[in-house]
Write a protein that holds these residues in place. Structure first.
Motif, PDB file in Angstrom:
ATOM      1  N   LEU A  44      42.363  37.105  38.307  1.00  0.00           N
ATOM      2  CA  LEU A  44      42.628  35.957  39.179  1.00  0.00           C
ATOM      3  C   LEU A  44      41.431  35.013  39.217  1.00  0.00           C
ATOM      4  O   LEU A  44      41.584  33.790  39.125  1.00  0.00           O
ATOM      5  CB  LEU A  44      42.960  36.440  40.594  1.00  0.00           C
ATOM      6  CG  LEU A  44      44.352  37.024  40.810  1.00  0.00           C
ATOM      7  CD1 LEU A  44      44.417  37.786  42.130  1.00  0.00           C
ATOM      8  CD2 LEU A  44      45.406  35.909  40.787  1.00  0.00           C
ATOM      9  N   GLU A  82      42.867  43.126  38.461  1.00  0.00           N
ATOM     10  CA  GLU A  82      43.607  41.927  38.840  1.00  0.00           C
ATOM     11  C   GLU A  82      42.713  40.936  39.575  1.00  0.00           C
ATOM     12  O   GLU A  82      42.899  39.720  39.466  1.00  0.00           O
ATOM     13  CB  GLU A  82      44.813  42.308  39.699  1.00  0.00           C
ATOM     14  CG  GLU A  82      45.853  43.137  38.954  1.00  0.00           C
ATOM     15  CD  GLU A  82      46.291  42.475  37.648  1.00  0.00           C
ATOM     16  OE1 GLU A  82      46.683  41.288  37.676  1.00  0.00           O
ATOM     17  OE2 GLU A  82      46.223  43.139  36.593  1.00  0.00           O
ATOM     18  N   ARG A 124      44.004  31.408  44.003  1.00  0.00           N
ATOM     19  CA  ARG A 124      43.678  32.564  43.158  1.00  0.00           C
ATOM     20  C   ARG A 124      42.375  33.235  43.584  1.00  0.00           C
ATOM     21  O   ARG A 124      42.279  34.461  43.654  1.00  0.00           O
ATOM     22  CB  ARG A 124      43.605  32.126  41.693  1.00  0.00           C
ATOM     23  CG  ARG A 124      44.981  31.967  41.054  1.00  0.00           C
ATOM     24  CD  ARG A 124      44.924  31.188  39.758  1.00  0.00           C
ATOM     25  NE  ARG A 124      46.211  31.234  39.065  1.00  0.00           N
ATOM     26  CZ  ARG A 124      47.280  30.528  39.425  1.00  0.00           C
ATOM     27  NH1 ARG A 124      47.211  29.724  40.486  1.00  0.00           N
ATOM     28  NH2 ARG A 124      48.412  30.624  38.752  1.00  0.00           N
TER      29      ARG A 124
END
Length: 416
Positions: A351, A347, A307
């Motif tokens: 993450l 995003e 991630r």
């Protein structure tokens, strides 16, 4: 990576190290990590990083990275500056936040203000200016300038600032709706309040309030625009003065890089600490083995790593896109493209936060999340980030609507 030739304007000396390269400053950031780690707790107690760290940043050239070359800066790329921020955040999130949100606004100042203002703003070669986007205070017109009064909260980077960039509401004489205007004011005309440090996280980020009491600024220090909403055009002072597309790119998407790279650096720091725990500690339940040999810890480490690595790749590719659009010219910065880059930043933050909140923090062990431990500090700091209006409101709600409106050609229902 292209390095801008250092050609100062008449009357401005070159920077201290004209041959400095992006690789040099990134290496200097990495070399400072032990000092930042050593002083993390003290920075939180003080509410800002130390004079020693400040001097190290000065010697490293960090406060000149985004200052135009004609005024004695290095004029390095957005990517170089943000790589330094990521690196610093691995060592101390508060320090990186304070540095970033002070030094990054050299781009806005070099983009928006005219040549006369820039010559005065950048006269010292270094530039540190906290900025807020919420209008506050009062504004009164006087011959040759404007009088400012008021208090502006959440001014990250204020302890060592050279200037402040804020917004006030201008009430037109014709009775029409007030509109926000942007101003810049030198350090000797405002006071930093002692009102930071009681928050959940980012206690050492120097995000104090700034108070201005009846100070007059000249006409050329105030602009009829908002820091995140100015019109990108060929006529932007930054494009004309510096011939560098970095000083003419989309404002809103640029601002989103700040939180995104800070989130990446914070998560990388937590991953560093988690890896050290895996090397030095064993499992709690049989079979008792080093954590490095346990399938569960291997899984959690791998999930977090993926991630964080994806977040880093995404935000730096978003910077590549931003730079390419800037090079194409102002017409390339459509609303849709700006909001699309903003959603990449969103995003990125998600993450990085998920890696810490879902995998690293819960499995590090309770002794590793006691007060003052690095994993605990990163969790607090990243939790604090989630309450930031730029993330909680702009990225998580507005960005989706704005992107859809732009893509489908739907008029903004709130526009006049």
């Amino acid at each position: 990576m292209t390095v801008t030739a250092i050609v100062p304007a008449q009357g401005f000396p070159p920077p201290p190290e004209p041959d400095l390269t992006p690789a040099d400053v990134i290496a200097r950031a990495e070399a400072l990590l032990p000092l930042l780690v050593e002083q993390r707790a003290a920075a939180e107690e003080r509410t800002y990083y130390s004079a020693e760290v400040h001097e190290e940043f000065r010697k490293a050239g960090f406060y000149r990275l985004l200052v135009p070359a004609r005024f004695g800066g290095y004029e390095f790329s957005v990517q170089t500056f943000m790589r330094v921020v990521v690196t610093l955040a691995r060592g101390c999130p508060s320090t990186a936040w304070m540095f970033c949100l002070g030094a990054v606004h050299a781009v806005a100042a070099a983009t928006l203000f005219d040549e006369r203002a820039q010559e005065e703003i950048f006269a010292g070669g270094e530039f540190i200016a906290p900025a807020t986007v919420i209008p506050s205070g009062t504004l009164a017109k006087v011959p040759g300038g404007w009088v400012l009064d008021g208090t502006w909260p959440y001014c990250s980077g204020s302890p060592y600032a050279t200037h402040f960039m804020g917004h006030a509401l201008l009430f037109p004489e014709d009775g029409s709706d007030p509109r926000p205007v942007l101003f810049v004011i030198p350090r000797d005309q405002w006071t930093r309040l002692d009102d930071w440090g009681d928050q959940l996280g980012l206690k050492g980020s120097g995000s104090h309030s700034i108070a201005i009491a009846g100070q007059t600024i000249p006409e050329h220090y105030l602009l009829d625009t908002h820091l995140s909403m100015y019109e990108v055009s060929e006529d932007t002072p930054g494009v004309r003065l510096h011939a560098n597309p970095m000083y003419g790119g989309g404002p809103m998407s640029f601002m989103m890089f700040e939180s995104a790279v800070l989130a990446v650096g914070m998560a990388q720091g937590a991953l560093d600490s988690y890896a050290e725990l895996m090397r030095t500690r064993t499992t709690s339940f049989p079979p008792i083995v080093p954590r490095t040999e346990d399938p569960d810890f291997q899984l959690w480490f791998g999930e977090a790593t993926g991630r964080i690595a994806t977040a880093e790749a995404a935000v730096f590719d978003a910077m590549r896109q931003w730079t390419e659009l800037a090079e194409q010219g102002p017409s390339a910065f459509t609303k849709e493209r700006e909001w699309r880059i903003a959603t990449i930043c969103r995003e990125t933050i998600r993450l990085a936060w998920t890696a810490v909140e879902k995998y690293l923090f819960p499995t590090a062990g309770s002794s590793s999340v006691r007060r003052g431990q690095h994993v605990e500090r990163v969790w607090r700091d990243m939790s604090m980030m989630q309450s930031h209006a730029g993330i909680a409101v702009v990225l998580n709600t507005m960005a989706n609507r704005e992107l859809a409106w732009a893509h489908f050609g739907i008029p903004d229902p709130h526009a006049a």
